[in-house]
Design a protein around this motif. Sequence first.
Motif, PDB file in Angstrom:
ATOM      1  N   THR A  19       0.679  -1.240   0.185  1.00 41.33           N
ATOM      2  CA  THR A  19      -0.068   0.142  -0.001  1.00 41.33           C
ATOM      3  C   THR A  19       1.066   1.178  -0.136  1.00 41.33           C
ATOM      4  N   SER A  20       1.821   1.227   1.037  1.00 43.92           N
ATOM      5  CA  SER A  20       2.893   2.421   0.930  1.00 43.92           C
ATOM      6  C   SER A  20       4.195   2.064   1.721  1.00 43.92           C
ATOM      7  N   LEU A  21       5.107   2.819   1.450  1.00 40.62           N
ATOM      8  CA  LEU A  21       6.463   2.588   1.855  1.00 40.62           C
ATOM      9  C   LEU A  21       6.956   4.054   2.431  1.00 40.62           C
ATOM     10  N   PHE A  31      11.467   9.430   2.712  1.00 45.52           N
ATOM     11  CA  PHE A  31      10.714   8.948   1.489  1.00 45.52           C
ATOM     12  C   PHE A  31       9.712   8.466   2.035  1.00 45.52           C
ATOM     13  N   TYR A  32       8.599   8.726   0.719  1.00 46.10           N
ATOM     14  CA  TYR A  32       7.274   8.122   1.095  1.00 46.10           C
ATOM     15  C   TYR A  32       6.691   8.163  -0.021  1.00 46.10           C
ATOM     16  N   ALA A  33       5.936   6.964  -0.372  1.00 45.70           N
ATOM     17  CA  ALA A  33       5.167   6.606  -1.743  1.00 45.70           C
ATOM     18  C   ALA A  33       4.045   5.705  -1.369  1.00 45.70           C
ATOM     19  N   ILE A  34       2.779   6.085  -2.123  1.00 46.62           N
ATOM     20  CA  ILE A  34       1.687   5.032  -1.945  1.00 46.62           C
ATOM     21  C   ILE A  34       1.726   4.486  -3.356  1.00 46.62           C
ATOM     22  N   SER A  35       1.324   3.349  -3.238  1.00 45.64           N
ATOM     23  CA  SER A  35       1.148   2.377  -4.397  1.00 45.64           C
ATOM     24  C   SER A  35      -0.358   2.671  -5.350  1.00 45.64           C
ATOM     25  N   THR A  36      -0.147   3.014  -6.544  1.00 50.71           N
ATOM     26  CA  THR A  36      -1.193   3.018  -7.388  1.00 50.71           C
ATOM     27  C   THR A  36      -1.778   1.728  -7.819  1.00 50.71           C
ATOM     28  N   GLU A  37      -1.060   0.648  -7.555  1.00 53.69           N
ATOM     29  CA  GLU A  37      -1.509  -0.821  -7.857  1.00 53.69           C
ATOM     30  C   GLU A  37      -2.214  -1.579  -6.666  1.00 53.69           C
ATOM     31  N   LYS A  48      -8.677  -0.915   5.661  1.00 48.86           N
ATOM     32  CA  LYS A  48      -9.622   0.470   5.574  1.00 48.86           C
ATOM     33  C   LYS A  48      -9.977   1.184   6.568  1.00 48.86           C
ATOM     34  N   GLU A  49      -9.701   0.737   8.050  1.00 50.41           N
ATOM     35  CA  GLU A  49      -9.980   1.436   9.288  1.00 50.41           C
ATOM     36  C   GLU A  49      -8.727   2.174   9.698  1.00 50.41           C
ATOM     37  N   GLN A  50      -7.691   1.196   9.707  1.00 54.22           N
ATOM     38  CA  GLN A  50      -6.467   1.900  10.177  1.00 54.22           C
ATOM     39  C   GLN A  50      -5.242   2.626   9.254  1.00 54.22           C
ATOM     40  N   VAL A  51      -5.401   2.136   7.940  1.00 51.51           N
ATOM     41  CA  VAL A  51      -4.432   2.543   7.170  1.00 51.51           C
ATOM     42  C   VAL A  51      -5.093   3.740   5.848  1.00 51.51           C
ATOM     43  N   LEU A  52      -6.171   3.345   5.211  1.00 49.60           N
ATOM     44  CA  LEU A  52      -6.693   4.161   4.251  1.00 49.60           C
ATOM     45  C   LEU A  52      -6.795   5.690   4.619  1.00 49.60           C
ATOM     46  N   PRO A  53      -7.500   5.842   5.987  1.00 57.73           N
ATOM     47  CA  PRO A  53      -7.852   7.318   6.226  1.00 57.73           C
ATOM     48  C   PRO A  53      -6.736   8.270   6.227  1.00 57.73           C
ATOM     49  N   TYR A  54      -5.359   7.425   6.498  1.00 58.33           N
ATOM     50  CA  TYR A  54      -4.455   8.637   6.592  1.00 58.33           C
ATOM     51  C   TYR A  54      -3.488   8.457   5.327  1.00 58.33           C
ATOM     52  N   LEU A  55      -4.091   7.932   4.187  1.00 56.97           N
ATOM     53  CA  LEU A  55      -3.213   8.019   3.223  1.00 56.97           C
ATOM     54  C   LEU A  55      -3.494   9.565   2.414  1.00 56.97           C
ATOM     55  N   GLU A  56      -2.354   9.990   1.978  1.00 57.90           N
ATOM     56  CA  GLU A  56      -2.692  11.447   1.270  1.00 57.90           C
ATOM     57  C   GLU A  56      -3.585  11.236   0.111  1.00 57.90           C
ATOM     58  N   SER A  57      -4.014  12.416  -0.264  1.00 51.60           N
ATOM     59  CA  SER A  57      -5.124  12.398  -1.462  1.00 51.60           C
ATOM     60  C   SER A  57      -4.540  11.982  -2.640  1.00 51.60           C
ATOM     61  N   VAL A  62       2.828  11.487  -4.221  1.00 53.88           N
ATOM     62  CA  VAL A  62       3.239  10.562  -3.741  1.00 53.88           C
ATOM     63  C   VAL A  62       2.850   8.994  -3.940  1.00 53.88           C
ATOM     64  N   TRP A  63       1.425   9.262  -4.763  1.00 49.82           N
ATOM     65  CA  TRP A  63       0.902   8.101  -5.304  1.00 49.82           C
ATOM     66  C   TRP A  63       1.832   7.723  -6.720  1.00 49.82           C
ATOM     67  N   LYS A  64       2.397   6.311  -6.970  1.00 51.95           N
ATOM     68  CA  LYS A  64       3.482   6.115  -7.860  1.00 51.95           C
ATOM     69  C   LYS A  64       2.709   4.633  -8.096  1.00 51.95           C
TER      70      LYS A  64
END
Length: 165
Positions: A19-21, A31-37, A48-57, A62-64
Motif C-alpha cells: 500500500t505504502s512505503l 521517503f514516502y510513496a503510495i502504490s497506485t497498484e 480500511k479503518e487503520q491505514v486508508l484514512p491516513y493516506l494522502e489525497s 506520492v502516489w506512484k
Amino acid sequence: MRFWIDTEYHHNGRNIELTSLGAVSEDGREFYAISTEFDVQAVKPWVKEQVLPYLESRSSSVWKSLSEIRQAFVGFVGDAPAEFWSYISTNDWYLVTNLLPGGLDGLPSNWPFECWDLQQWAFHLGNPTVPACQTEHSALSDARWHRQVYEFLCEYERETGRGNG
C-alpha cells in the motif's frame, strides 16, 4: 548509511500487496510513496479503518506505480553501503525486496540481504518498554518511530551494558 523503513500492505488471499512505503535515513532525509497498484476495494477491514484514512489525497505526487516506487527508493538509498531497520521486519523487507526485479537476487550491490529487526533486538536486551508509537498507521510515521525505537535501544544498551551476547 542507516535507513529505517516501514510498509503498509494488505493480504488479498494470494499475495501481500504494498500500500505504502516510508523510510527515514540516518542523515534525516525522508521517503514516502503510495502504490497506485493495490486494490482499494479488496483491502481487509483493518486496513480500511487503520491505514486508508491516513493516506494522502489521490492527487498527491506520492502516489506512484510500483516501478516508479522502485526507481525512486533505490535512488533515495543511493550508492553508499546501506543498513536497514524495521520493527517486526519480515513483511517490510519482503515487500521492499520484491519491489526489485529478481527479489533478493536483484538487490543493489550496496544493500544487505537482511533487514535488522528492532523487536528482536529489544527481546535480546530483556524487553525494555520502548517508546509508544503515538501516530496513525502511516508508513512514514512508523519509519520515524522505528528510528526513535532504534535510538532508545542504543541508549538502553549503553546504560545497562546489556546486549553483547
